[in-house]
Design an enzyme around this catalytic site. Structure first.
Site, PDB file in Angstrom:
ATOM      1  N   THR A 118       2.029 150.159  -1.681  1.00 18.71           N
ATOM      2  CA  THR A 118       1.275 150.540  -2.881  1.00 18.71           C
ATOM      3  C   THR A 118      -0.217 150.236  -2.768  1.00 18.71           C
ATOM      4  O   THR A 118      -0.990 150.640  -3.638  1.00 18.71           O
ATOM      5  CB  THR A 118       1.823 149.810  -4.119  1.00 18.71           C
ATOM      6  OG1 THR A 118       1.803 148.398  -3.870  1.00 18.71           O
ATOM      7  CG2 THR A 118       3.246 150.248  -4.418  1.00 18.71           C
ATOM      8  N   LYS A 119      -0.620 149.525  -1.723  1.00 18.89           N
ATOM      9  CA  LYS A 119      -2.020 149.134  -1.586  1.00 18.89           C
ATOM     10  C   LYS A 119      -2.846 150.241  -0.929  1.00 18.89           C
ATOM     11  O   LYS A 119      -2.321 151.148  -0.280  1.00 18.89           O
ATOM     12  CB  LYS A 119      -2.113 147.840  -0.765  1.00 18.89           C
ATOM     13  CG  LYS A 119      -1.387 146.649  -1.402  1.00 18.89           C
ATOM     14  CD  LYS A 119      -1.956 146.304  -2.763  1.00 18.89           C
ATOM     15  CE  LYS A 119      -1.366 145.034  -3.354  1.00 18.89           C
ATOM     16  NZ  LYS A 119       0.031 145.196  -3.807  1.00 18.89           N
TER      17      LYS A 119
END
Length: 383
Positions: free
Chosen positions: A201-202
């Site tokens: 998700t980064k």
């Protein structure tokens, strides 16, 4: 045969809803599959998939080089990075931390048999408030675990001064910060230690992954050994765990590093569109340009509503259009019964009113404009 028209309309609406592509708060950036396949072929030929293989070593070196740091240990995830950071500094007793973050921060403190003491957040931002530390410190406090929330810098000077004054170790959870620079160096370069998350998700990721940035050779070696059960070959020197990562994850990271700049630029364009659209509303949105000598990675697009009711109405309507923002970070951690709860009025209020809007490098402008339109329906706009 009589057919209920309401039923037909309901089914048609459901089918239409399922056909509309979902827009999530983020979307994982994946490298070119052909390039990744070429890397995998080399991994297969070597038959070397884990235990600090050549790709893992290369990635670790390149990440440290990118950040301008001498010591970075790449590991399996950001949570194990937090646990190892706490353990490596021999923290015991209680640790001052923020209630406005993901639960992994506080869970890591508990996992290391320490007690989190929650300190409320700043009035002007969303990071831990240094002015409130002295009211919360306990006789057994040994450290501060601060979070650069959404990738924006904490008050690093005030936190460092207080830590020095009280003889505390200072760790930054810098999970959101890869690519952020502050005062000419990586934001992850502040503190005694800083941890990173490279989760999918980064902005930059290795699918699963994390890291610890340190500044001294001996401590860096201790951290590295902590990821390999405390030994190197037949030399056993300390307690450790399994924090290693694989060649498959390293390959993704190496390729993602090549495309990182373009990913950030794409995210910036979307972020700026939100920022401009909401500039004459009652919403509060952090503006990176308001931070002096700061370079942002556009990790998140958080907006603060005047009330939770406004937020919930926006979420409901966006969900009806298959758009799914997220309430980062809700609830405030100090309200969870197993996390040593105490009162943090600012964090509790903000957590109920904060919403992170969809943000990724190739998000279609049509979707962005839909989000903007829905949000503006429920907030007060100014001329």
């Amino acid at each position: 045969m009589c057919v209920n028209s309401g039923f037909i309309n309901s089914v048609a609406s459901t089918i239409l809803h399922l056909l509309i592509p979902k827009v999530h708060v983020t979307k994982t950036y994946l490298p070119d599959l052909q390039k990744y396949t070429e890397l995998l072929r080399k991994v297969w030929n070597r038959n070397y998939v884990t235990n600090n293989g050549p790709l893992a070593i290369e990635l670790e070196q390149r990440l440290a080089q990118y950040l301008g740091e001498s010591h970075l240990a790449w590991m399996s995830n950001g949570t194990i990075a937090l646990q190892i950071a706490i353990d490596s500094l021999n923290l015991t007793g209680s640790i001052l931390t923020t209630p406005f973050t993901y639960v992994a921060t506080a869970n890591s403190i508990l996992w290391q048999k320490c007690t989190p003491i929650f300190v409320d957040i700043e009035e002007s931002g969303f990071s831990i408030d240094p002015k409130k530390l002295d009211n919360m410190i306990a006789p057994d406090t040994t450290g501060i675990l601060a979070v650069h929330v959404y990738g924006y810098p904490c008050d690093v000077d005030a936190l460092a001064s207080y830590a020095d004054l009280k003889g505390l170790k200072l760790i930054y959870d810098a999970s959101h910060t890869f690519g952020c620079e502050y005062r000419g160096k990586a934001l992850a370069g502040y503190g005694d230690l800083a941890t990173l998350s490279f989760h999918a998700t980064k902005v930059f990721h290795t699918i699963e992954g994390g890291g610890v940035v340190s500044h001294h050779k001996d401590l860096a070696e201790k951290i590295k050994l902590s990821t390999t059960h405390g030994h190197k070959f037949d030399d056993y020197s300390q307690v450790g765990t399994n924090g290693k990562n694989s060649e498959l994850h390293a390959g993704v990271g190496l390729l993602n590093l090549e495309g990182f700049h373009n990913v950030v630029l794409g995210r910036k364009n979307i972020f700026d569109r939100y920022l401009k659209a909401f500039s004459h509303t009652d919403l509060f949105m952090l503006d990176p340009s308001s931070y002096r000598d700061f370079k942002y990675n556009y990790a998140y697009a958080p907006v603060l509503f005047s009330s939770e009711d406004e937020l919930l109405k926006v979420v409901e309507e966006l969900n009806q259009q298959n758009i799914y923002p997220r309430r980062y970070f809700y609830p405030a951690l100090n309200t969870l019964p197993y996390l040593n709860p105490n009162s943090c009025p600012r964090a509790e209020s903000v957590s109920k009113r904060m919403l992170c809007l969809p943000l990724y490098h190739d998000l279609e402008l049509e979707s962005v404009d839909t989000v903007i339109s829905v949000v503006k329906k429920y907030v007060l706009c100014h001329a």
